[in-house]
Design a protein around this motif. Structure first.
Motif, PDB file in Angstrom:
ATOM      1  N   ARG A  27       0.831  -1.213   0.000  1.00  0.00           N
ATOM      2  CA  ARG A  27       0.000   0.000   0.000  1.00  0.00           C
ATOM      3  C   ARG A  27       0.862   1.259   0.000  1.00  0.00           C
ATOM      4  N   GLY A  28       2.194   1.066   0.048  1.00  0.00           N
ATOM      5  CA  GLY A  28       3.094   2.211   0.072  1.00  0.00           C
ATOM      6  C   GLY A  28       3.206   2.830   1.452  1.00  0.00           C
ATOM      7  N   GLU A  29       3.152   2.003   2.486  1.00  0.00           N
ATOM      8  CA  GLU A  29       3.216   2.491   3.859  1.00  0.00           C
ATOM      9  C   GLU A  29       4.320   1.767   4.620  1.00  0.00           C
ATOM     10  N   ILE A  30       4.735   2.370   5.718  1.00  0.00           N
ATOM     11  CA  ILE A  30       5.707   1.726   6.600  1.00  0.00           C
ATOM     12  C   ILE A  30       4.955   0.799   7.546  1.00  0.00           C
ATOM     13  N   SER A  31       5.522  -0.340   7.850  1.00  0.00           N
ATOM     14  CA  SER A  31       4.863  -1.302   8.725  1.00  0.00           C
ATOM     15  C   SER A  31       4.854  -0.794  10.164  1.00  0.00           C
ATOM     16  N   CYS A  32       3.725  -0.981  10.848  1.00  0.00           N
ATOM     17  CA  CYS A  32       3.620  -0.540  12.245  1.00  0.00           C
ATOM     18  C   CYS A  32       4.667  -1.229  13.113  1.00  0.00           C
ATOM     19  N   LEU A  33       4.901  -2.513  12.848  1.00  0.00           N
ATOM     20  CA  LEU A  33       5.885  -3.297  13.593  1.00  0.00           C
ATOM     21  C   LEU A  33       6.934  -3.819  12.626  1.00  0.00           C
ATOM     22  N   VAL A  74      -2.780   7.327  -5.191  1.00  0.00           N
ATOM     23  CA  VAL A  74      -2.081   7.744  -3.979  1.00  0.00           C
ATOM     24  C   VAL A  74      -1.124   6.649  -3.527  1.00  0.00           C
ATOM     25  N   ALA A  75      -1.575   5.381  -3.592  1.00  0.00           N
ATOM     26  CA  ALA A  75      -0.712   4.263  -3.187  1.00  0.00           C
ATOM     27  C   ALA A  75       0.544   4.194  -4.056  1.00  0.00           C
ATOM     28  N   ASN A  76       0.384   4.441  -5.350  1.00  0.00           N
ATOM     29  CA  ASN A  76       1.540   4.445  -6.259  1.00  0.00           C
ATOM     30  C   ASN A  76       2.517   5.552  -5.875  1.00  0.00           C
ATOM     31  N   CYS A  77       1.973   6.712  -5.523  1.00  0.00           N
ATOM     32  CA  CYS A  77       2.829   7.831  -5.111  1.00  0.00           C
ATOM     33  C   CYS A  77       3.553   7.509  -3.807  1.00  0.00           C
ATOM     34  N   ARG A  78       2.864   6.847  -2.883  1.00  0.00           N
ATOM     35  CA  ARG A  78       3.529   6.451  -1.634  1.00  0.00           C
ATOM     36  C   ARG A  78       4.700   5.523  -1.933  1.00  0.00           C
ATOM     37  N   ARG A  79       4.480   4.561  -2.827  1.00  0.00           N
ATOM     38  CA  ARG A  79       5.566   3.626  -3.168  1.00  0.00           C
ATOM     39  C   ARG A  79       6.740   4.363  -3.787  1.00  0.00           C
TER      40      ARG A  79
END
Length: 489
Positions: free
Chosen positions: A45-51, A366-371
């Motif tokens: 999803r282009g996000e940093i993992s919580c853990l 947005v997900a592509n931009c996050r990546r």
């Protein structure tokens, strides 16, 4: 022993994931095994993992998984097609999985399979050529002769690019094309629901293409078809035939991972608020792990990426003035827009999500931009499509993050004797086990990318346990209550 492969992210691990594991356990039986192919410290999803990935892997083992393998970051920080190719290539390297399990919002599995077949034929993955499997598919559904397929593929791509340039979003453009007079006569036989009115079916397809888990499920099926074609698999033994899609459940104790991440972001600085926000939706051990990370300051959200992003973009912008650094920020629309919002980022007026939304448009999600932003942060150059396809469609190695005492340990022993792909138990193995199944340069590129992603995460989270060091950490082994049965092999 029946073996199922799950493709997961566990960001965070919630009640829906636990129900999925229990459903898969029924599928494989008490003596079966569950392998989770999990994204690591960053997600599709282009996000940093919580853990961090080791903590997530340990949670998975404690909650019913037997073996956790890491999905390489190059595939993770790519579109759904390449993410799916990466996962399917690892499953293909395992050689003996009986099931490939994923979730989806859509309960109509036949609809998702029909869409995947349509995309496989007319929007194929790079390198997909006309094969016996494709020819058999065309004969089965009475589709056009093989000589017509290349022409139709080129037409589909041309029309799709034209639609995207006109401002139509990706899902809508694909749906319009599938039901256009040019392609619908060939697409219709792929859908068992063709007895429905065309307009009703079109609405169902459009809705399916707008849901993230549906898109991934379609991509898995499409990647499996492509892998089967490349391997010349018999119809009864294909990867595509092994896919099982579990419809998403609903209930008062279930929330989407996206909604849960929003709750975590809002309450990350208050363990008490975190407990109250998440207690209904997470298994107790998962909730306790999140709260512990929050107390230690190692719980990560995209909000914590903003200072690092500002510094990285500012540094790249400054370095561009030097003659040896001309290619640090490519001169594309994406990077031109990035330069425009740079002052706000440097002044820390805009968050990571602000940057992603500012850069997005109908042709770029947005997900592509996050990546893309995460690639910039990690200094991972985006390869051309041919190179990325080669990296994602060939498993360079299988990185083990955690396993159970039984049957995980037995499974690993069997894998070490039966597969060609290197098993990486700790990071030093990437130096010592360079078998180069495909190419030495690809192996080095993939491993260095994973190394960089892990250590950058450890730096951002100030979590030494997340570091990739020479001999540490080895995979996490967890004792389980399940004992070896006399009839299990």
């Amino acid at each position: 022993m029946k073996i199922a492969a799950l493709i997961v992210e566990y960001n965070p691990f919630h009640n829906g994931h636990l129900r999925q594991i229990k459903a898969v356990r029924k599928l494989v039986g008490a003596n079966g095994a569950i392998i989770a192919l999990m994204s690591g410290n960053f997600t599709q999803r282009g996000e940093i993992s919580c853990l961090d990935k080791f903590t997530k892997a340990e949670l998975a083992i404690n909650l019913g998984v037997d073996l956790v393998l890491e999905l390489p970051v190059q595939g993770v920080l790519s579109s759904a097609d390449y993410f799916a190719e990466t996962a399917i290539s690892l499953i293909q390297a395992l050689k003996f999985c009986d099931y490939i399990v994923c979730g989806a919002e859509c309960e109509d599995v036949r609809l998702l399979q029909g869409i995947a077949l349509a995309f496989y034929l007319f929007q194929p993955l790079i390198g997909t050529s006309l094969t016996d499997l494709e020819n058999n598919t065309m004969q089965k559904y009475q589709l056009p002769a093989a000589t017509a397929l290349p022409i139709l593929r080129r037409q589909f791509q041309t029309d799709l690019q034209a639609a995207l340039k006109s401002g139509i979003n990706y899902a809508e453009a694909n749906c319009n094309l599938l039901f256009s007079p040019t392609f619908w006569p060939y697409i219709a036989p792929l859908f068992p629901q063709r007895e429905l009115e065309a307009g009703e079916l079109q609405t169902a397809v459009r809705h399916a293409l707008q849901q993230p888990n549906n898109i991934l499920a379609i991509a898995y099926y499409k990647a499996a078809l492509s892998a089967d074609a490349g391997a010349g698999a018999d119809a009864g033994a294909t990867l595509a035939a092994k896919i099982r899609i579990l419809p998403r459940e609903t209930g008062p104790d279930l929330q989407s991972a996206h909604a849960l991440r929003q709750l975590i972001t809002a309450a990350e600085n208050s363990p008490h608020r975190l407990l109250n926000s998440l207690i209904d939706y997470l298994p107790p051990i998962s909730l306790a792990t999140l709260i512990k990370a929050a107390q230690k300051g190692t719980l990560m959200t995209c909000e914590k990426l903003q200072p690092a992003l500002s510094l990285a973009i500012a540094a790249a912008g400054l370095l561009k003035d030097f003659p040896d650094s001309a290619n640090l920020l490519p001169t594309t629309d994406f990077y031109r827009k990035l330069s425009a919002i740079l002052p706000d980022l440097i002044a820390q007026k805009g968050s990571f999500e602000f940057a992603a939304k500012s850069l997005s448009h109908k042709g770029l999600t947005v997900a592509n931009c996050r990546r893309k932003l995460l690639r910039q942060l990690l200094n991972l150059p985006e390869p051309d499509k041919v190179t990325l396809n080669r990296l994602c469609s060939n498993a360079q190695y299988l990185r083990v993050l955690a396993y159970s005492s039984y049957p995980g340990k037995s499974l690993l022993k069997h894998l070490s004797k039966s597969i060609d792909t290197p098993l990486i138990m700790r990071f030093s193995d990437l130096v010592q086990k360079q078998n180069y199944i495909t190419d030495a340069a690809d192996f080095a590129y993939q491993s260095s990318s994973d190394y960089r992603a892990a250590n950058y995460y450890a730096l951002l989270s100030q979590n030494a346990a997340a570091l990739e060091q020479n001999n540490y950490p080895a995979p996490i082994k967890r004792a389980t209550k399940r004992k070896k049965s006399a009839c299990s092999e």
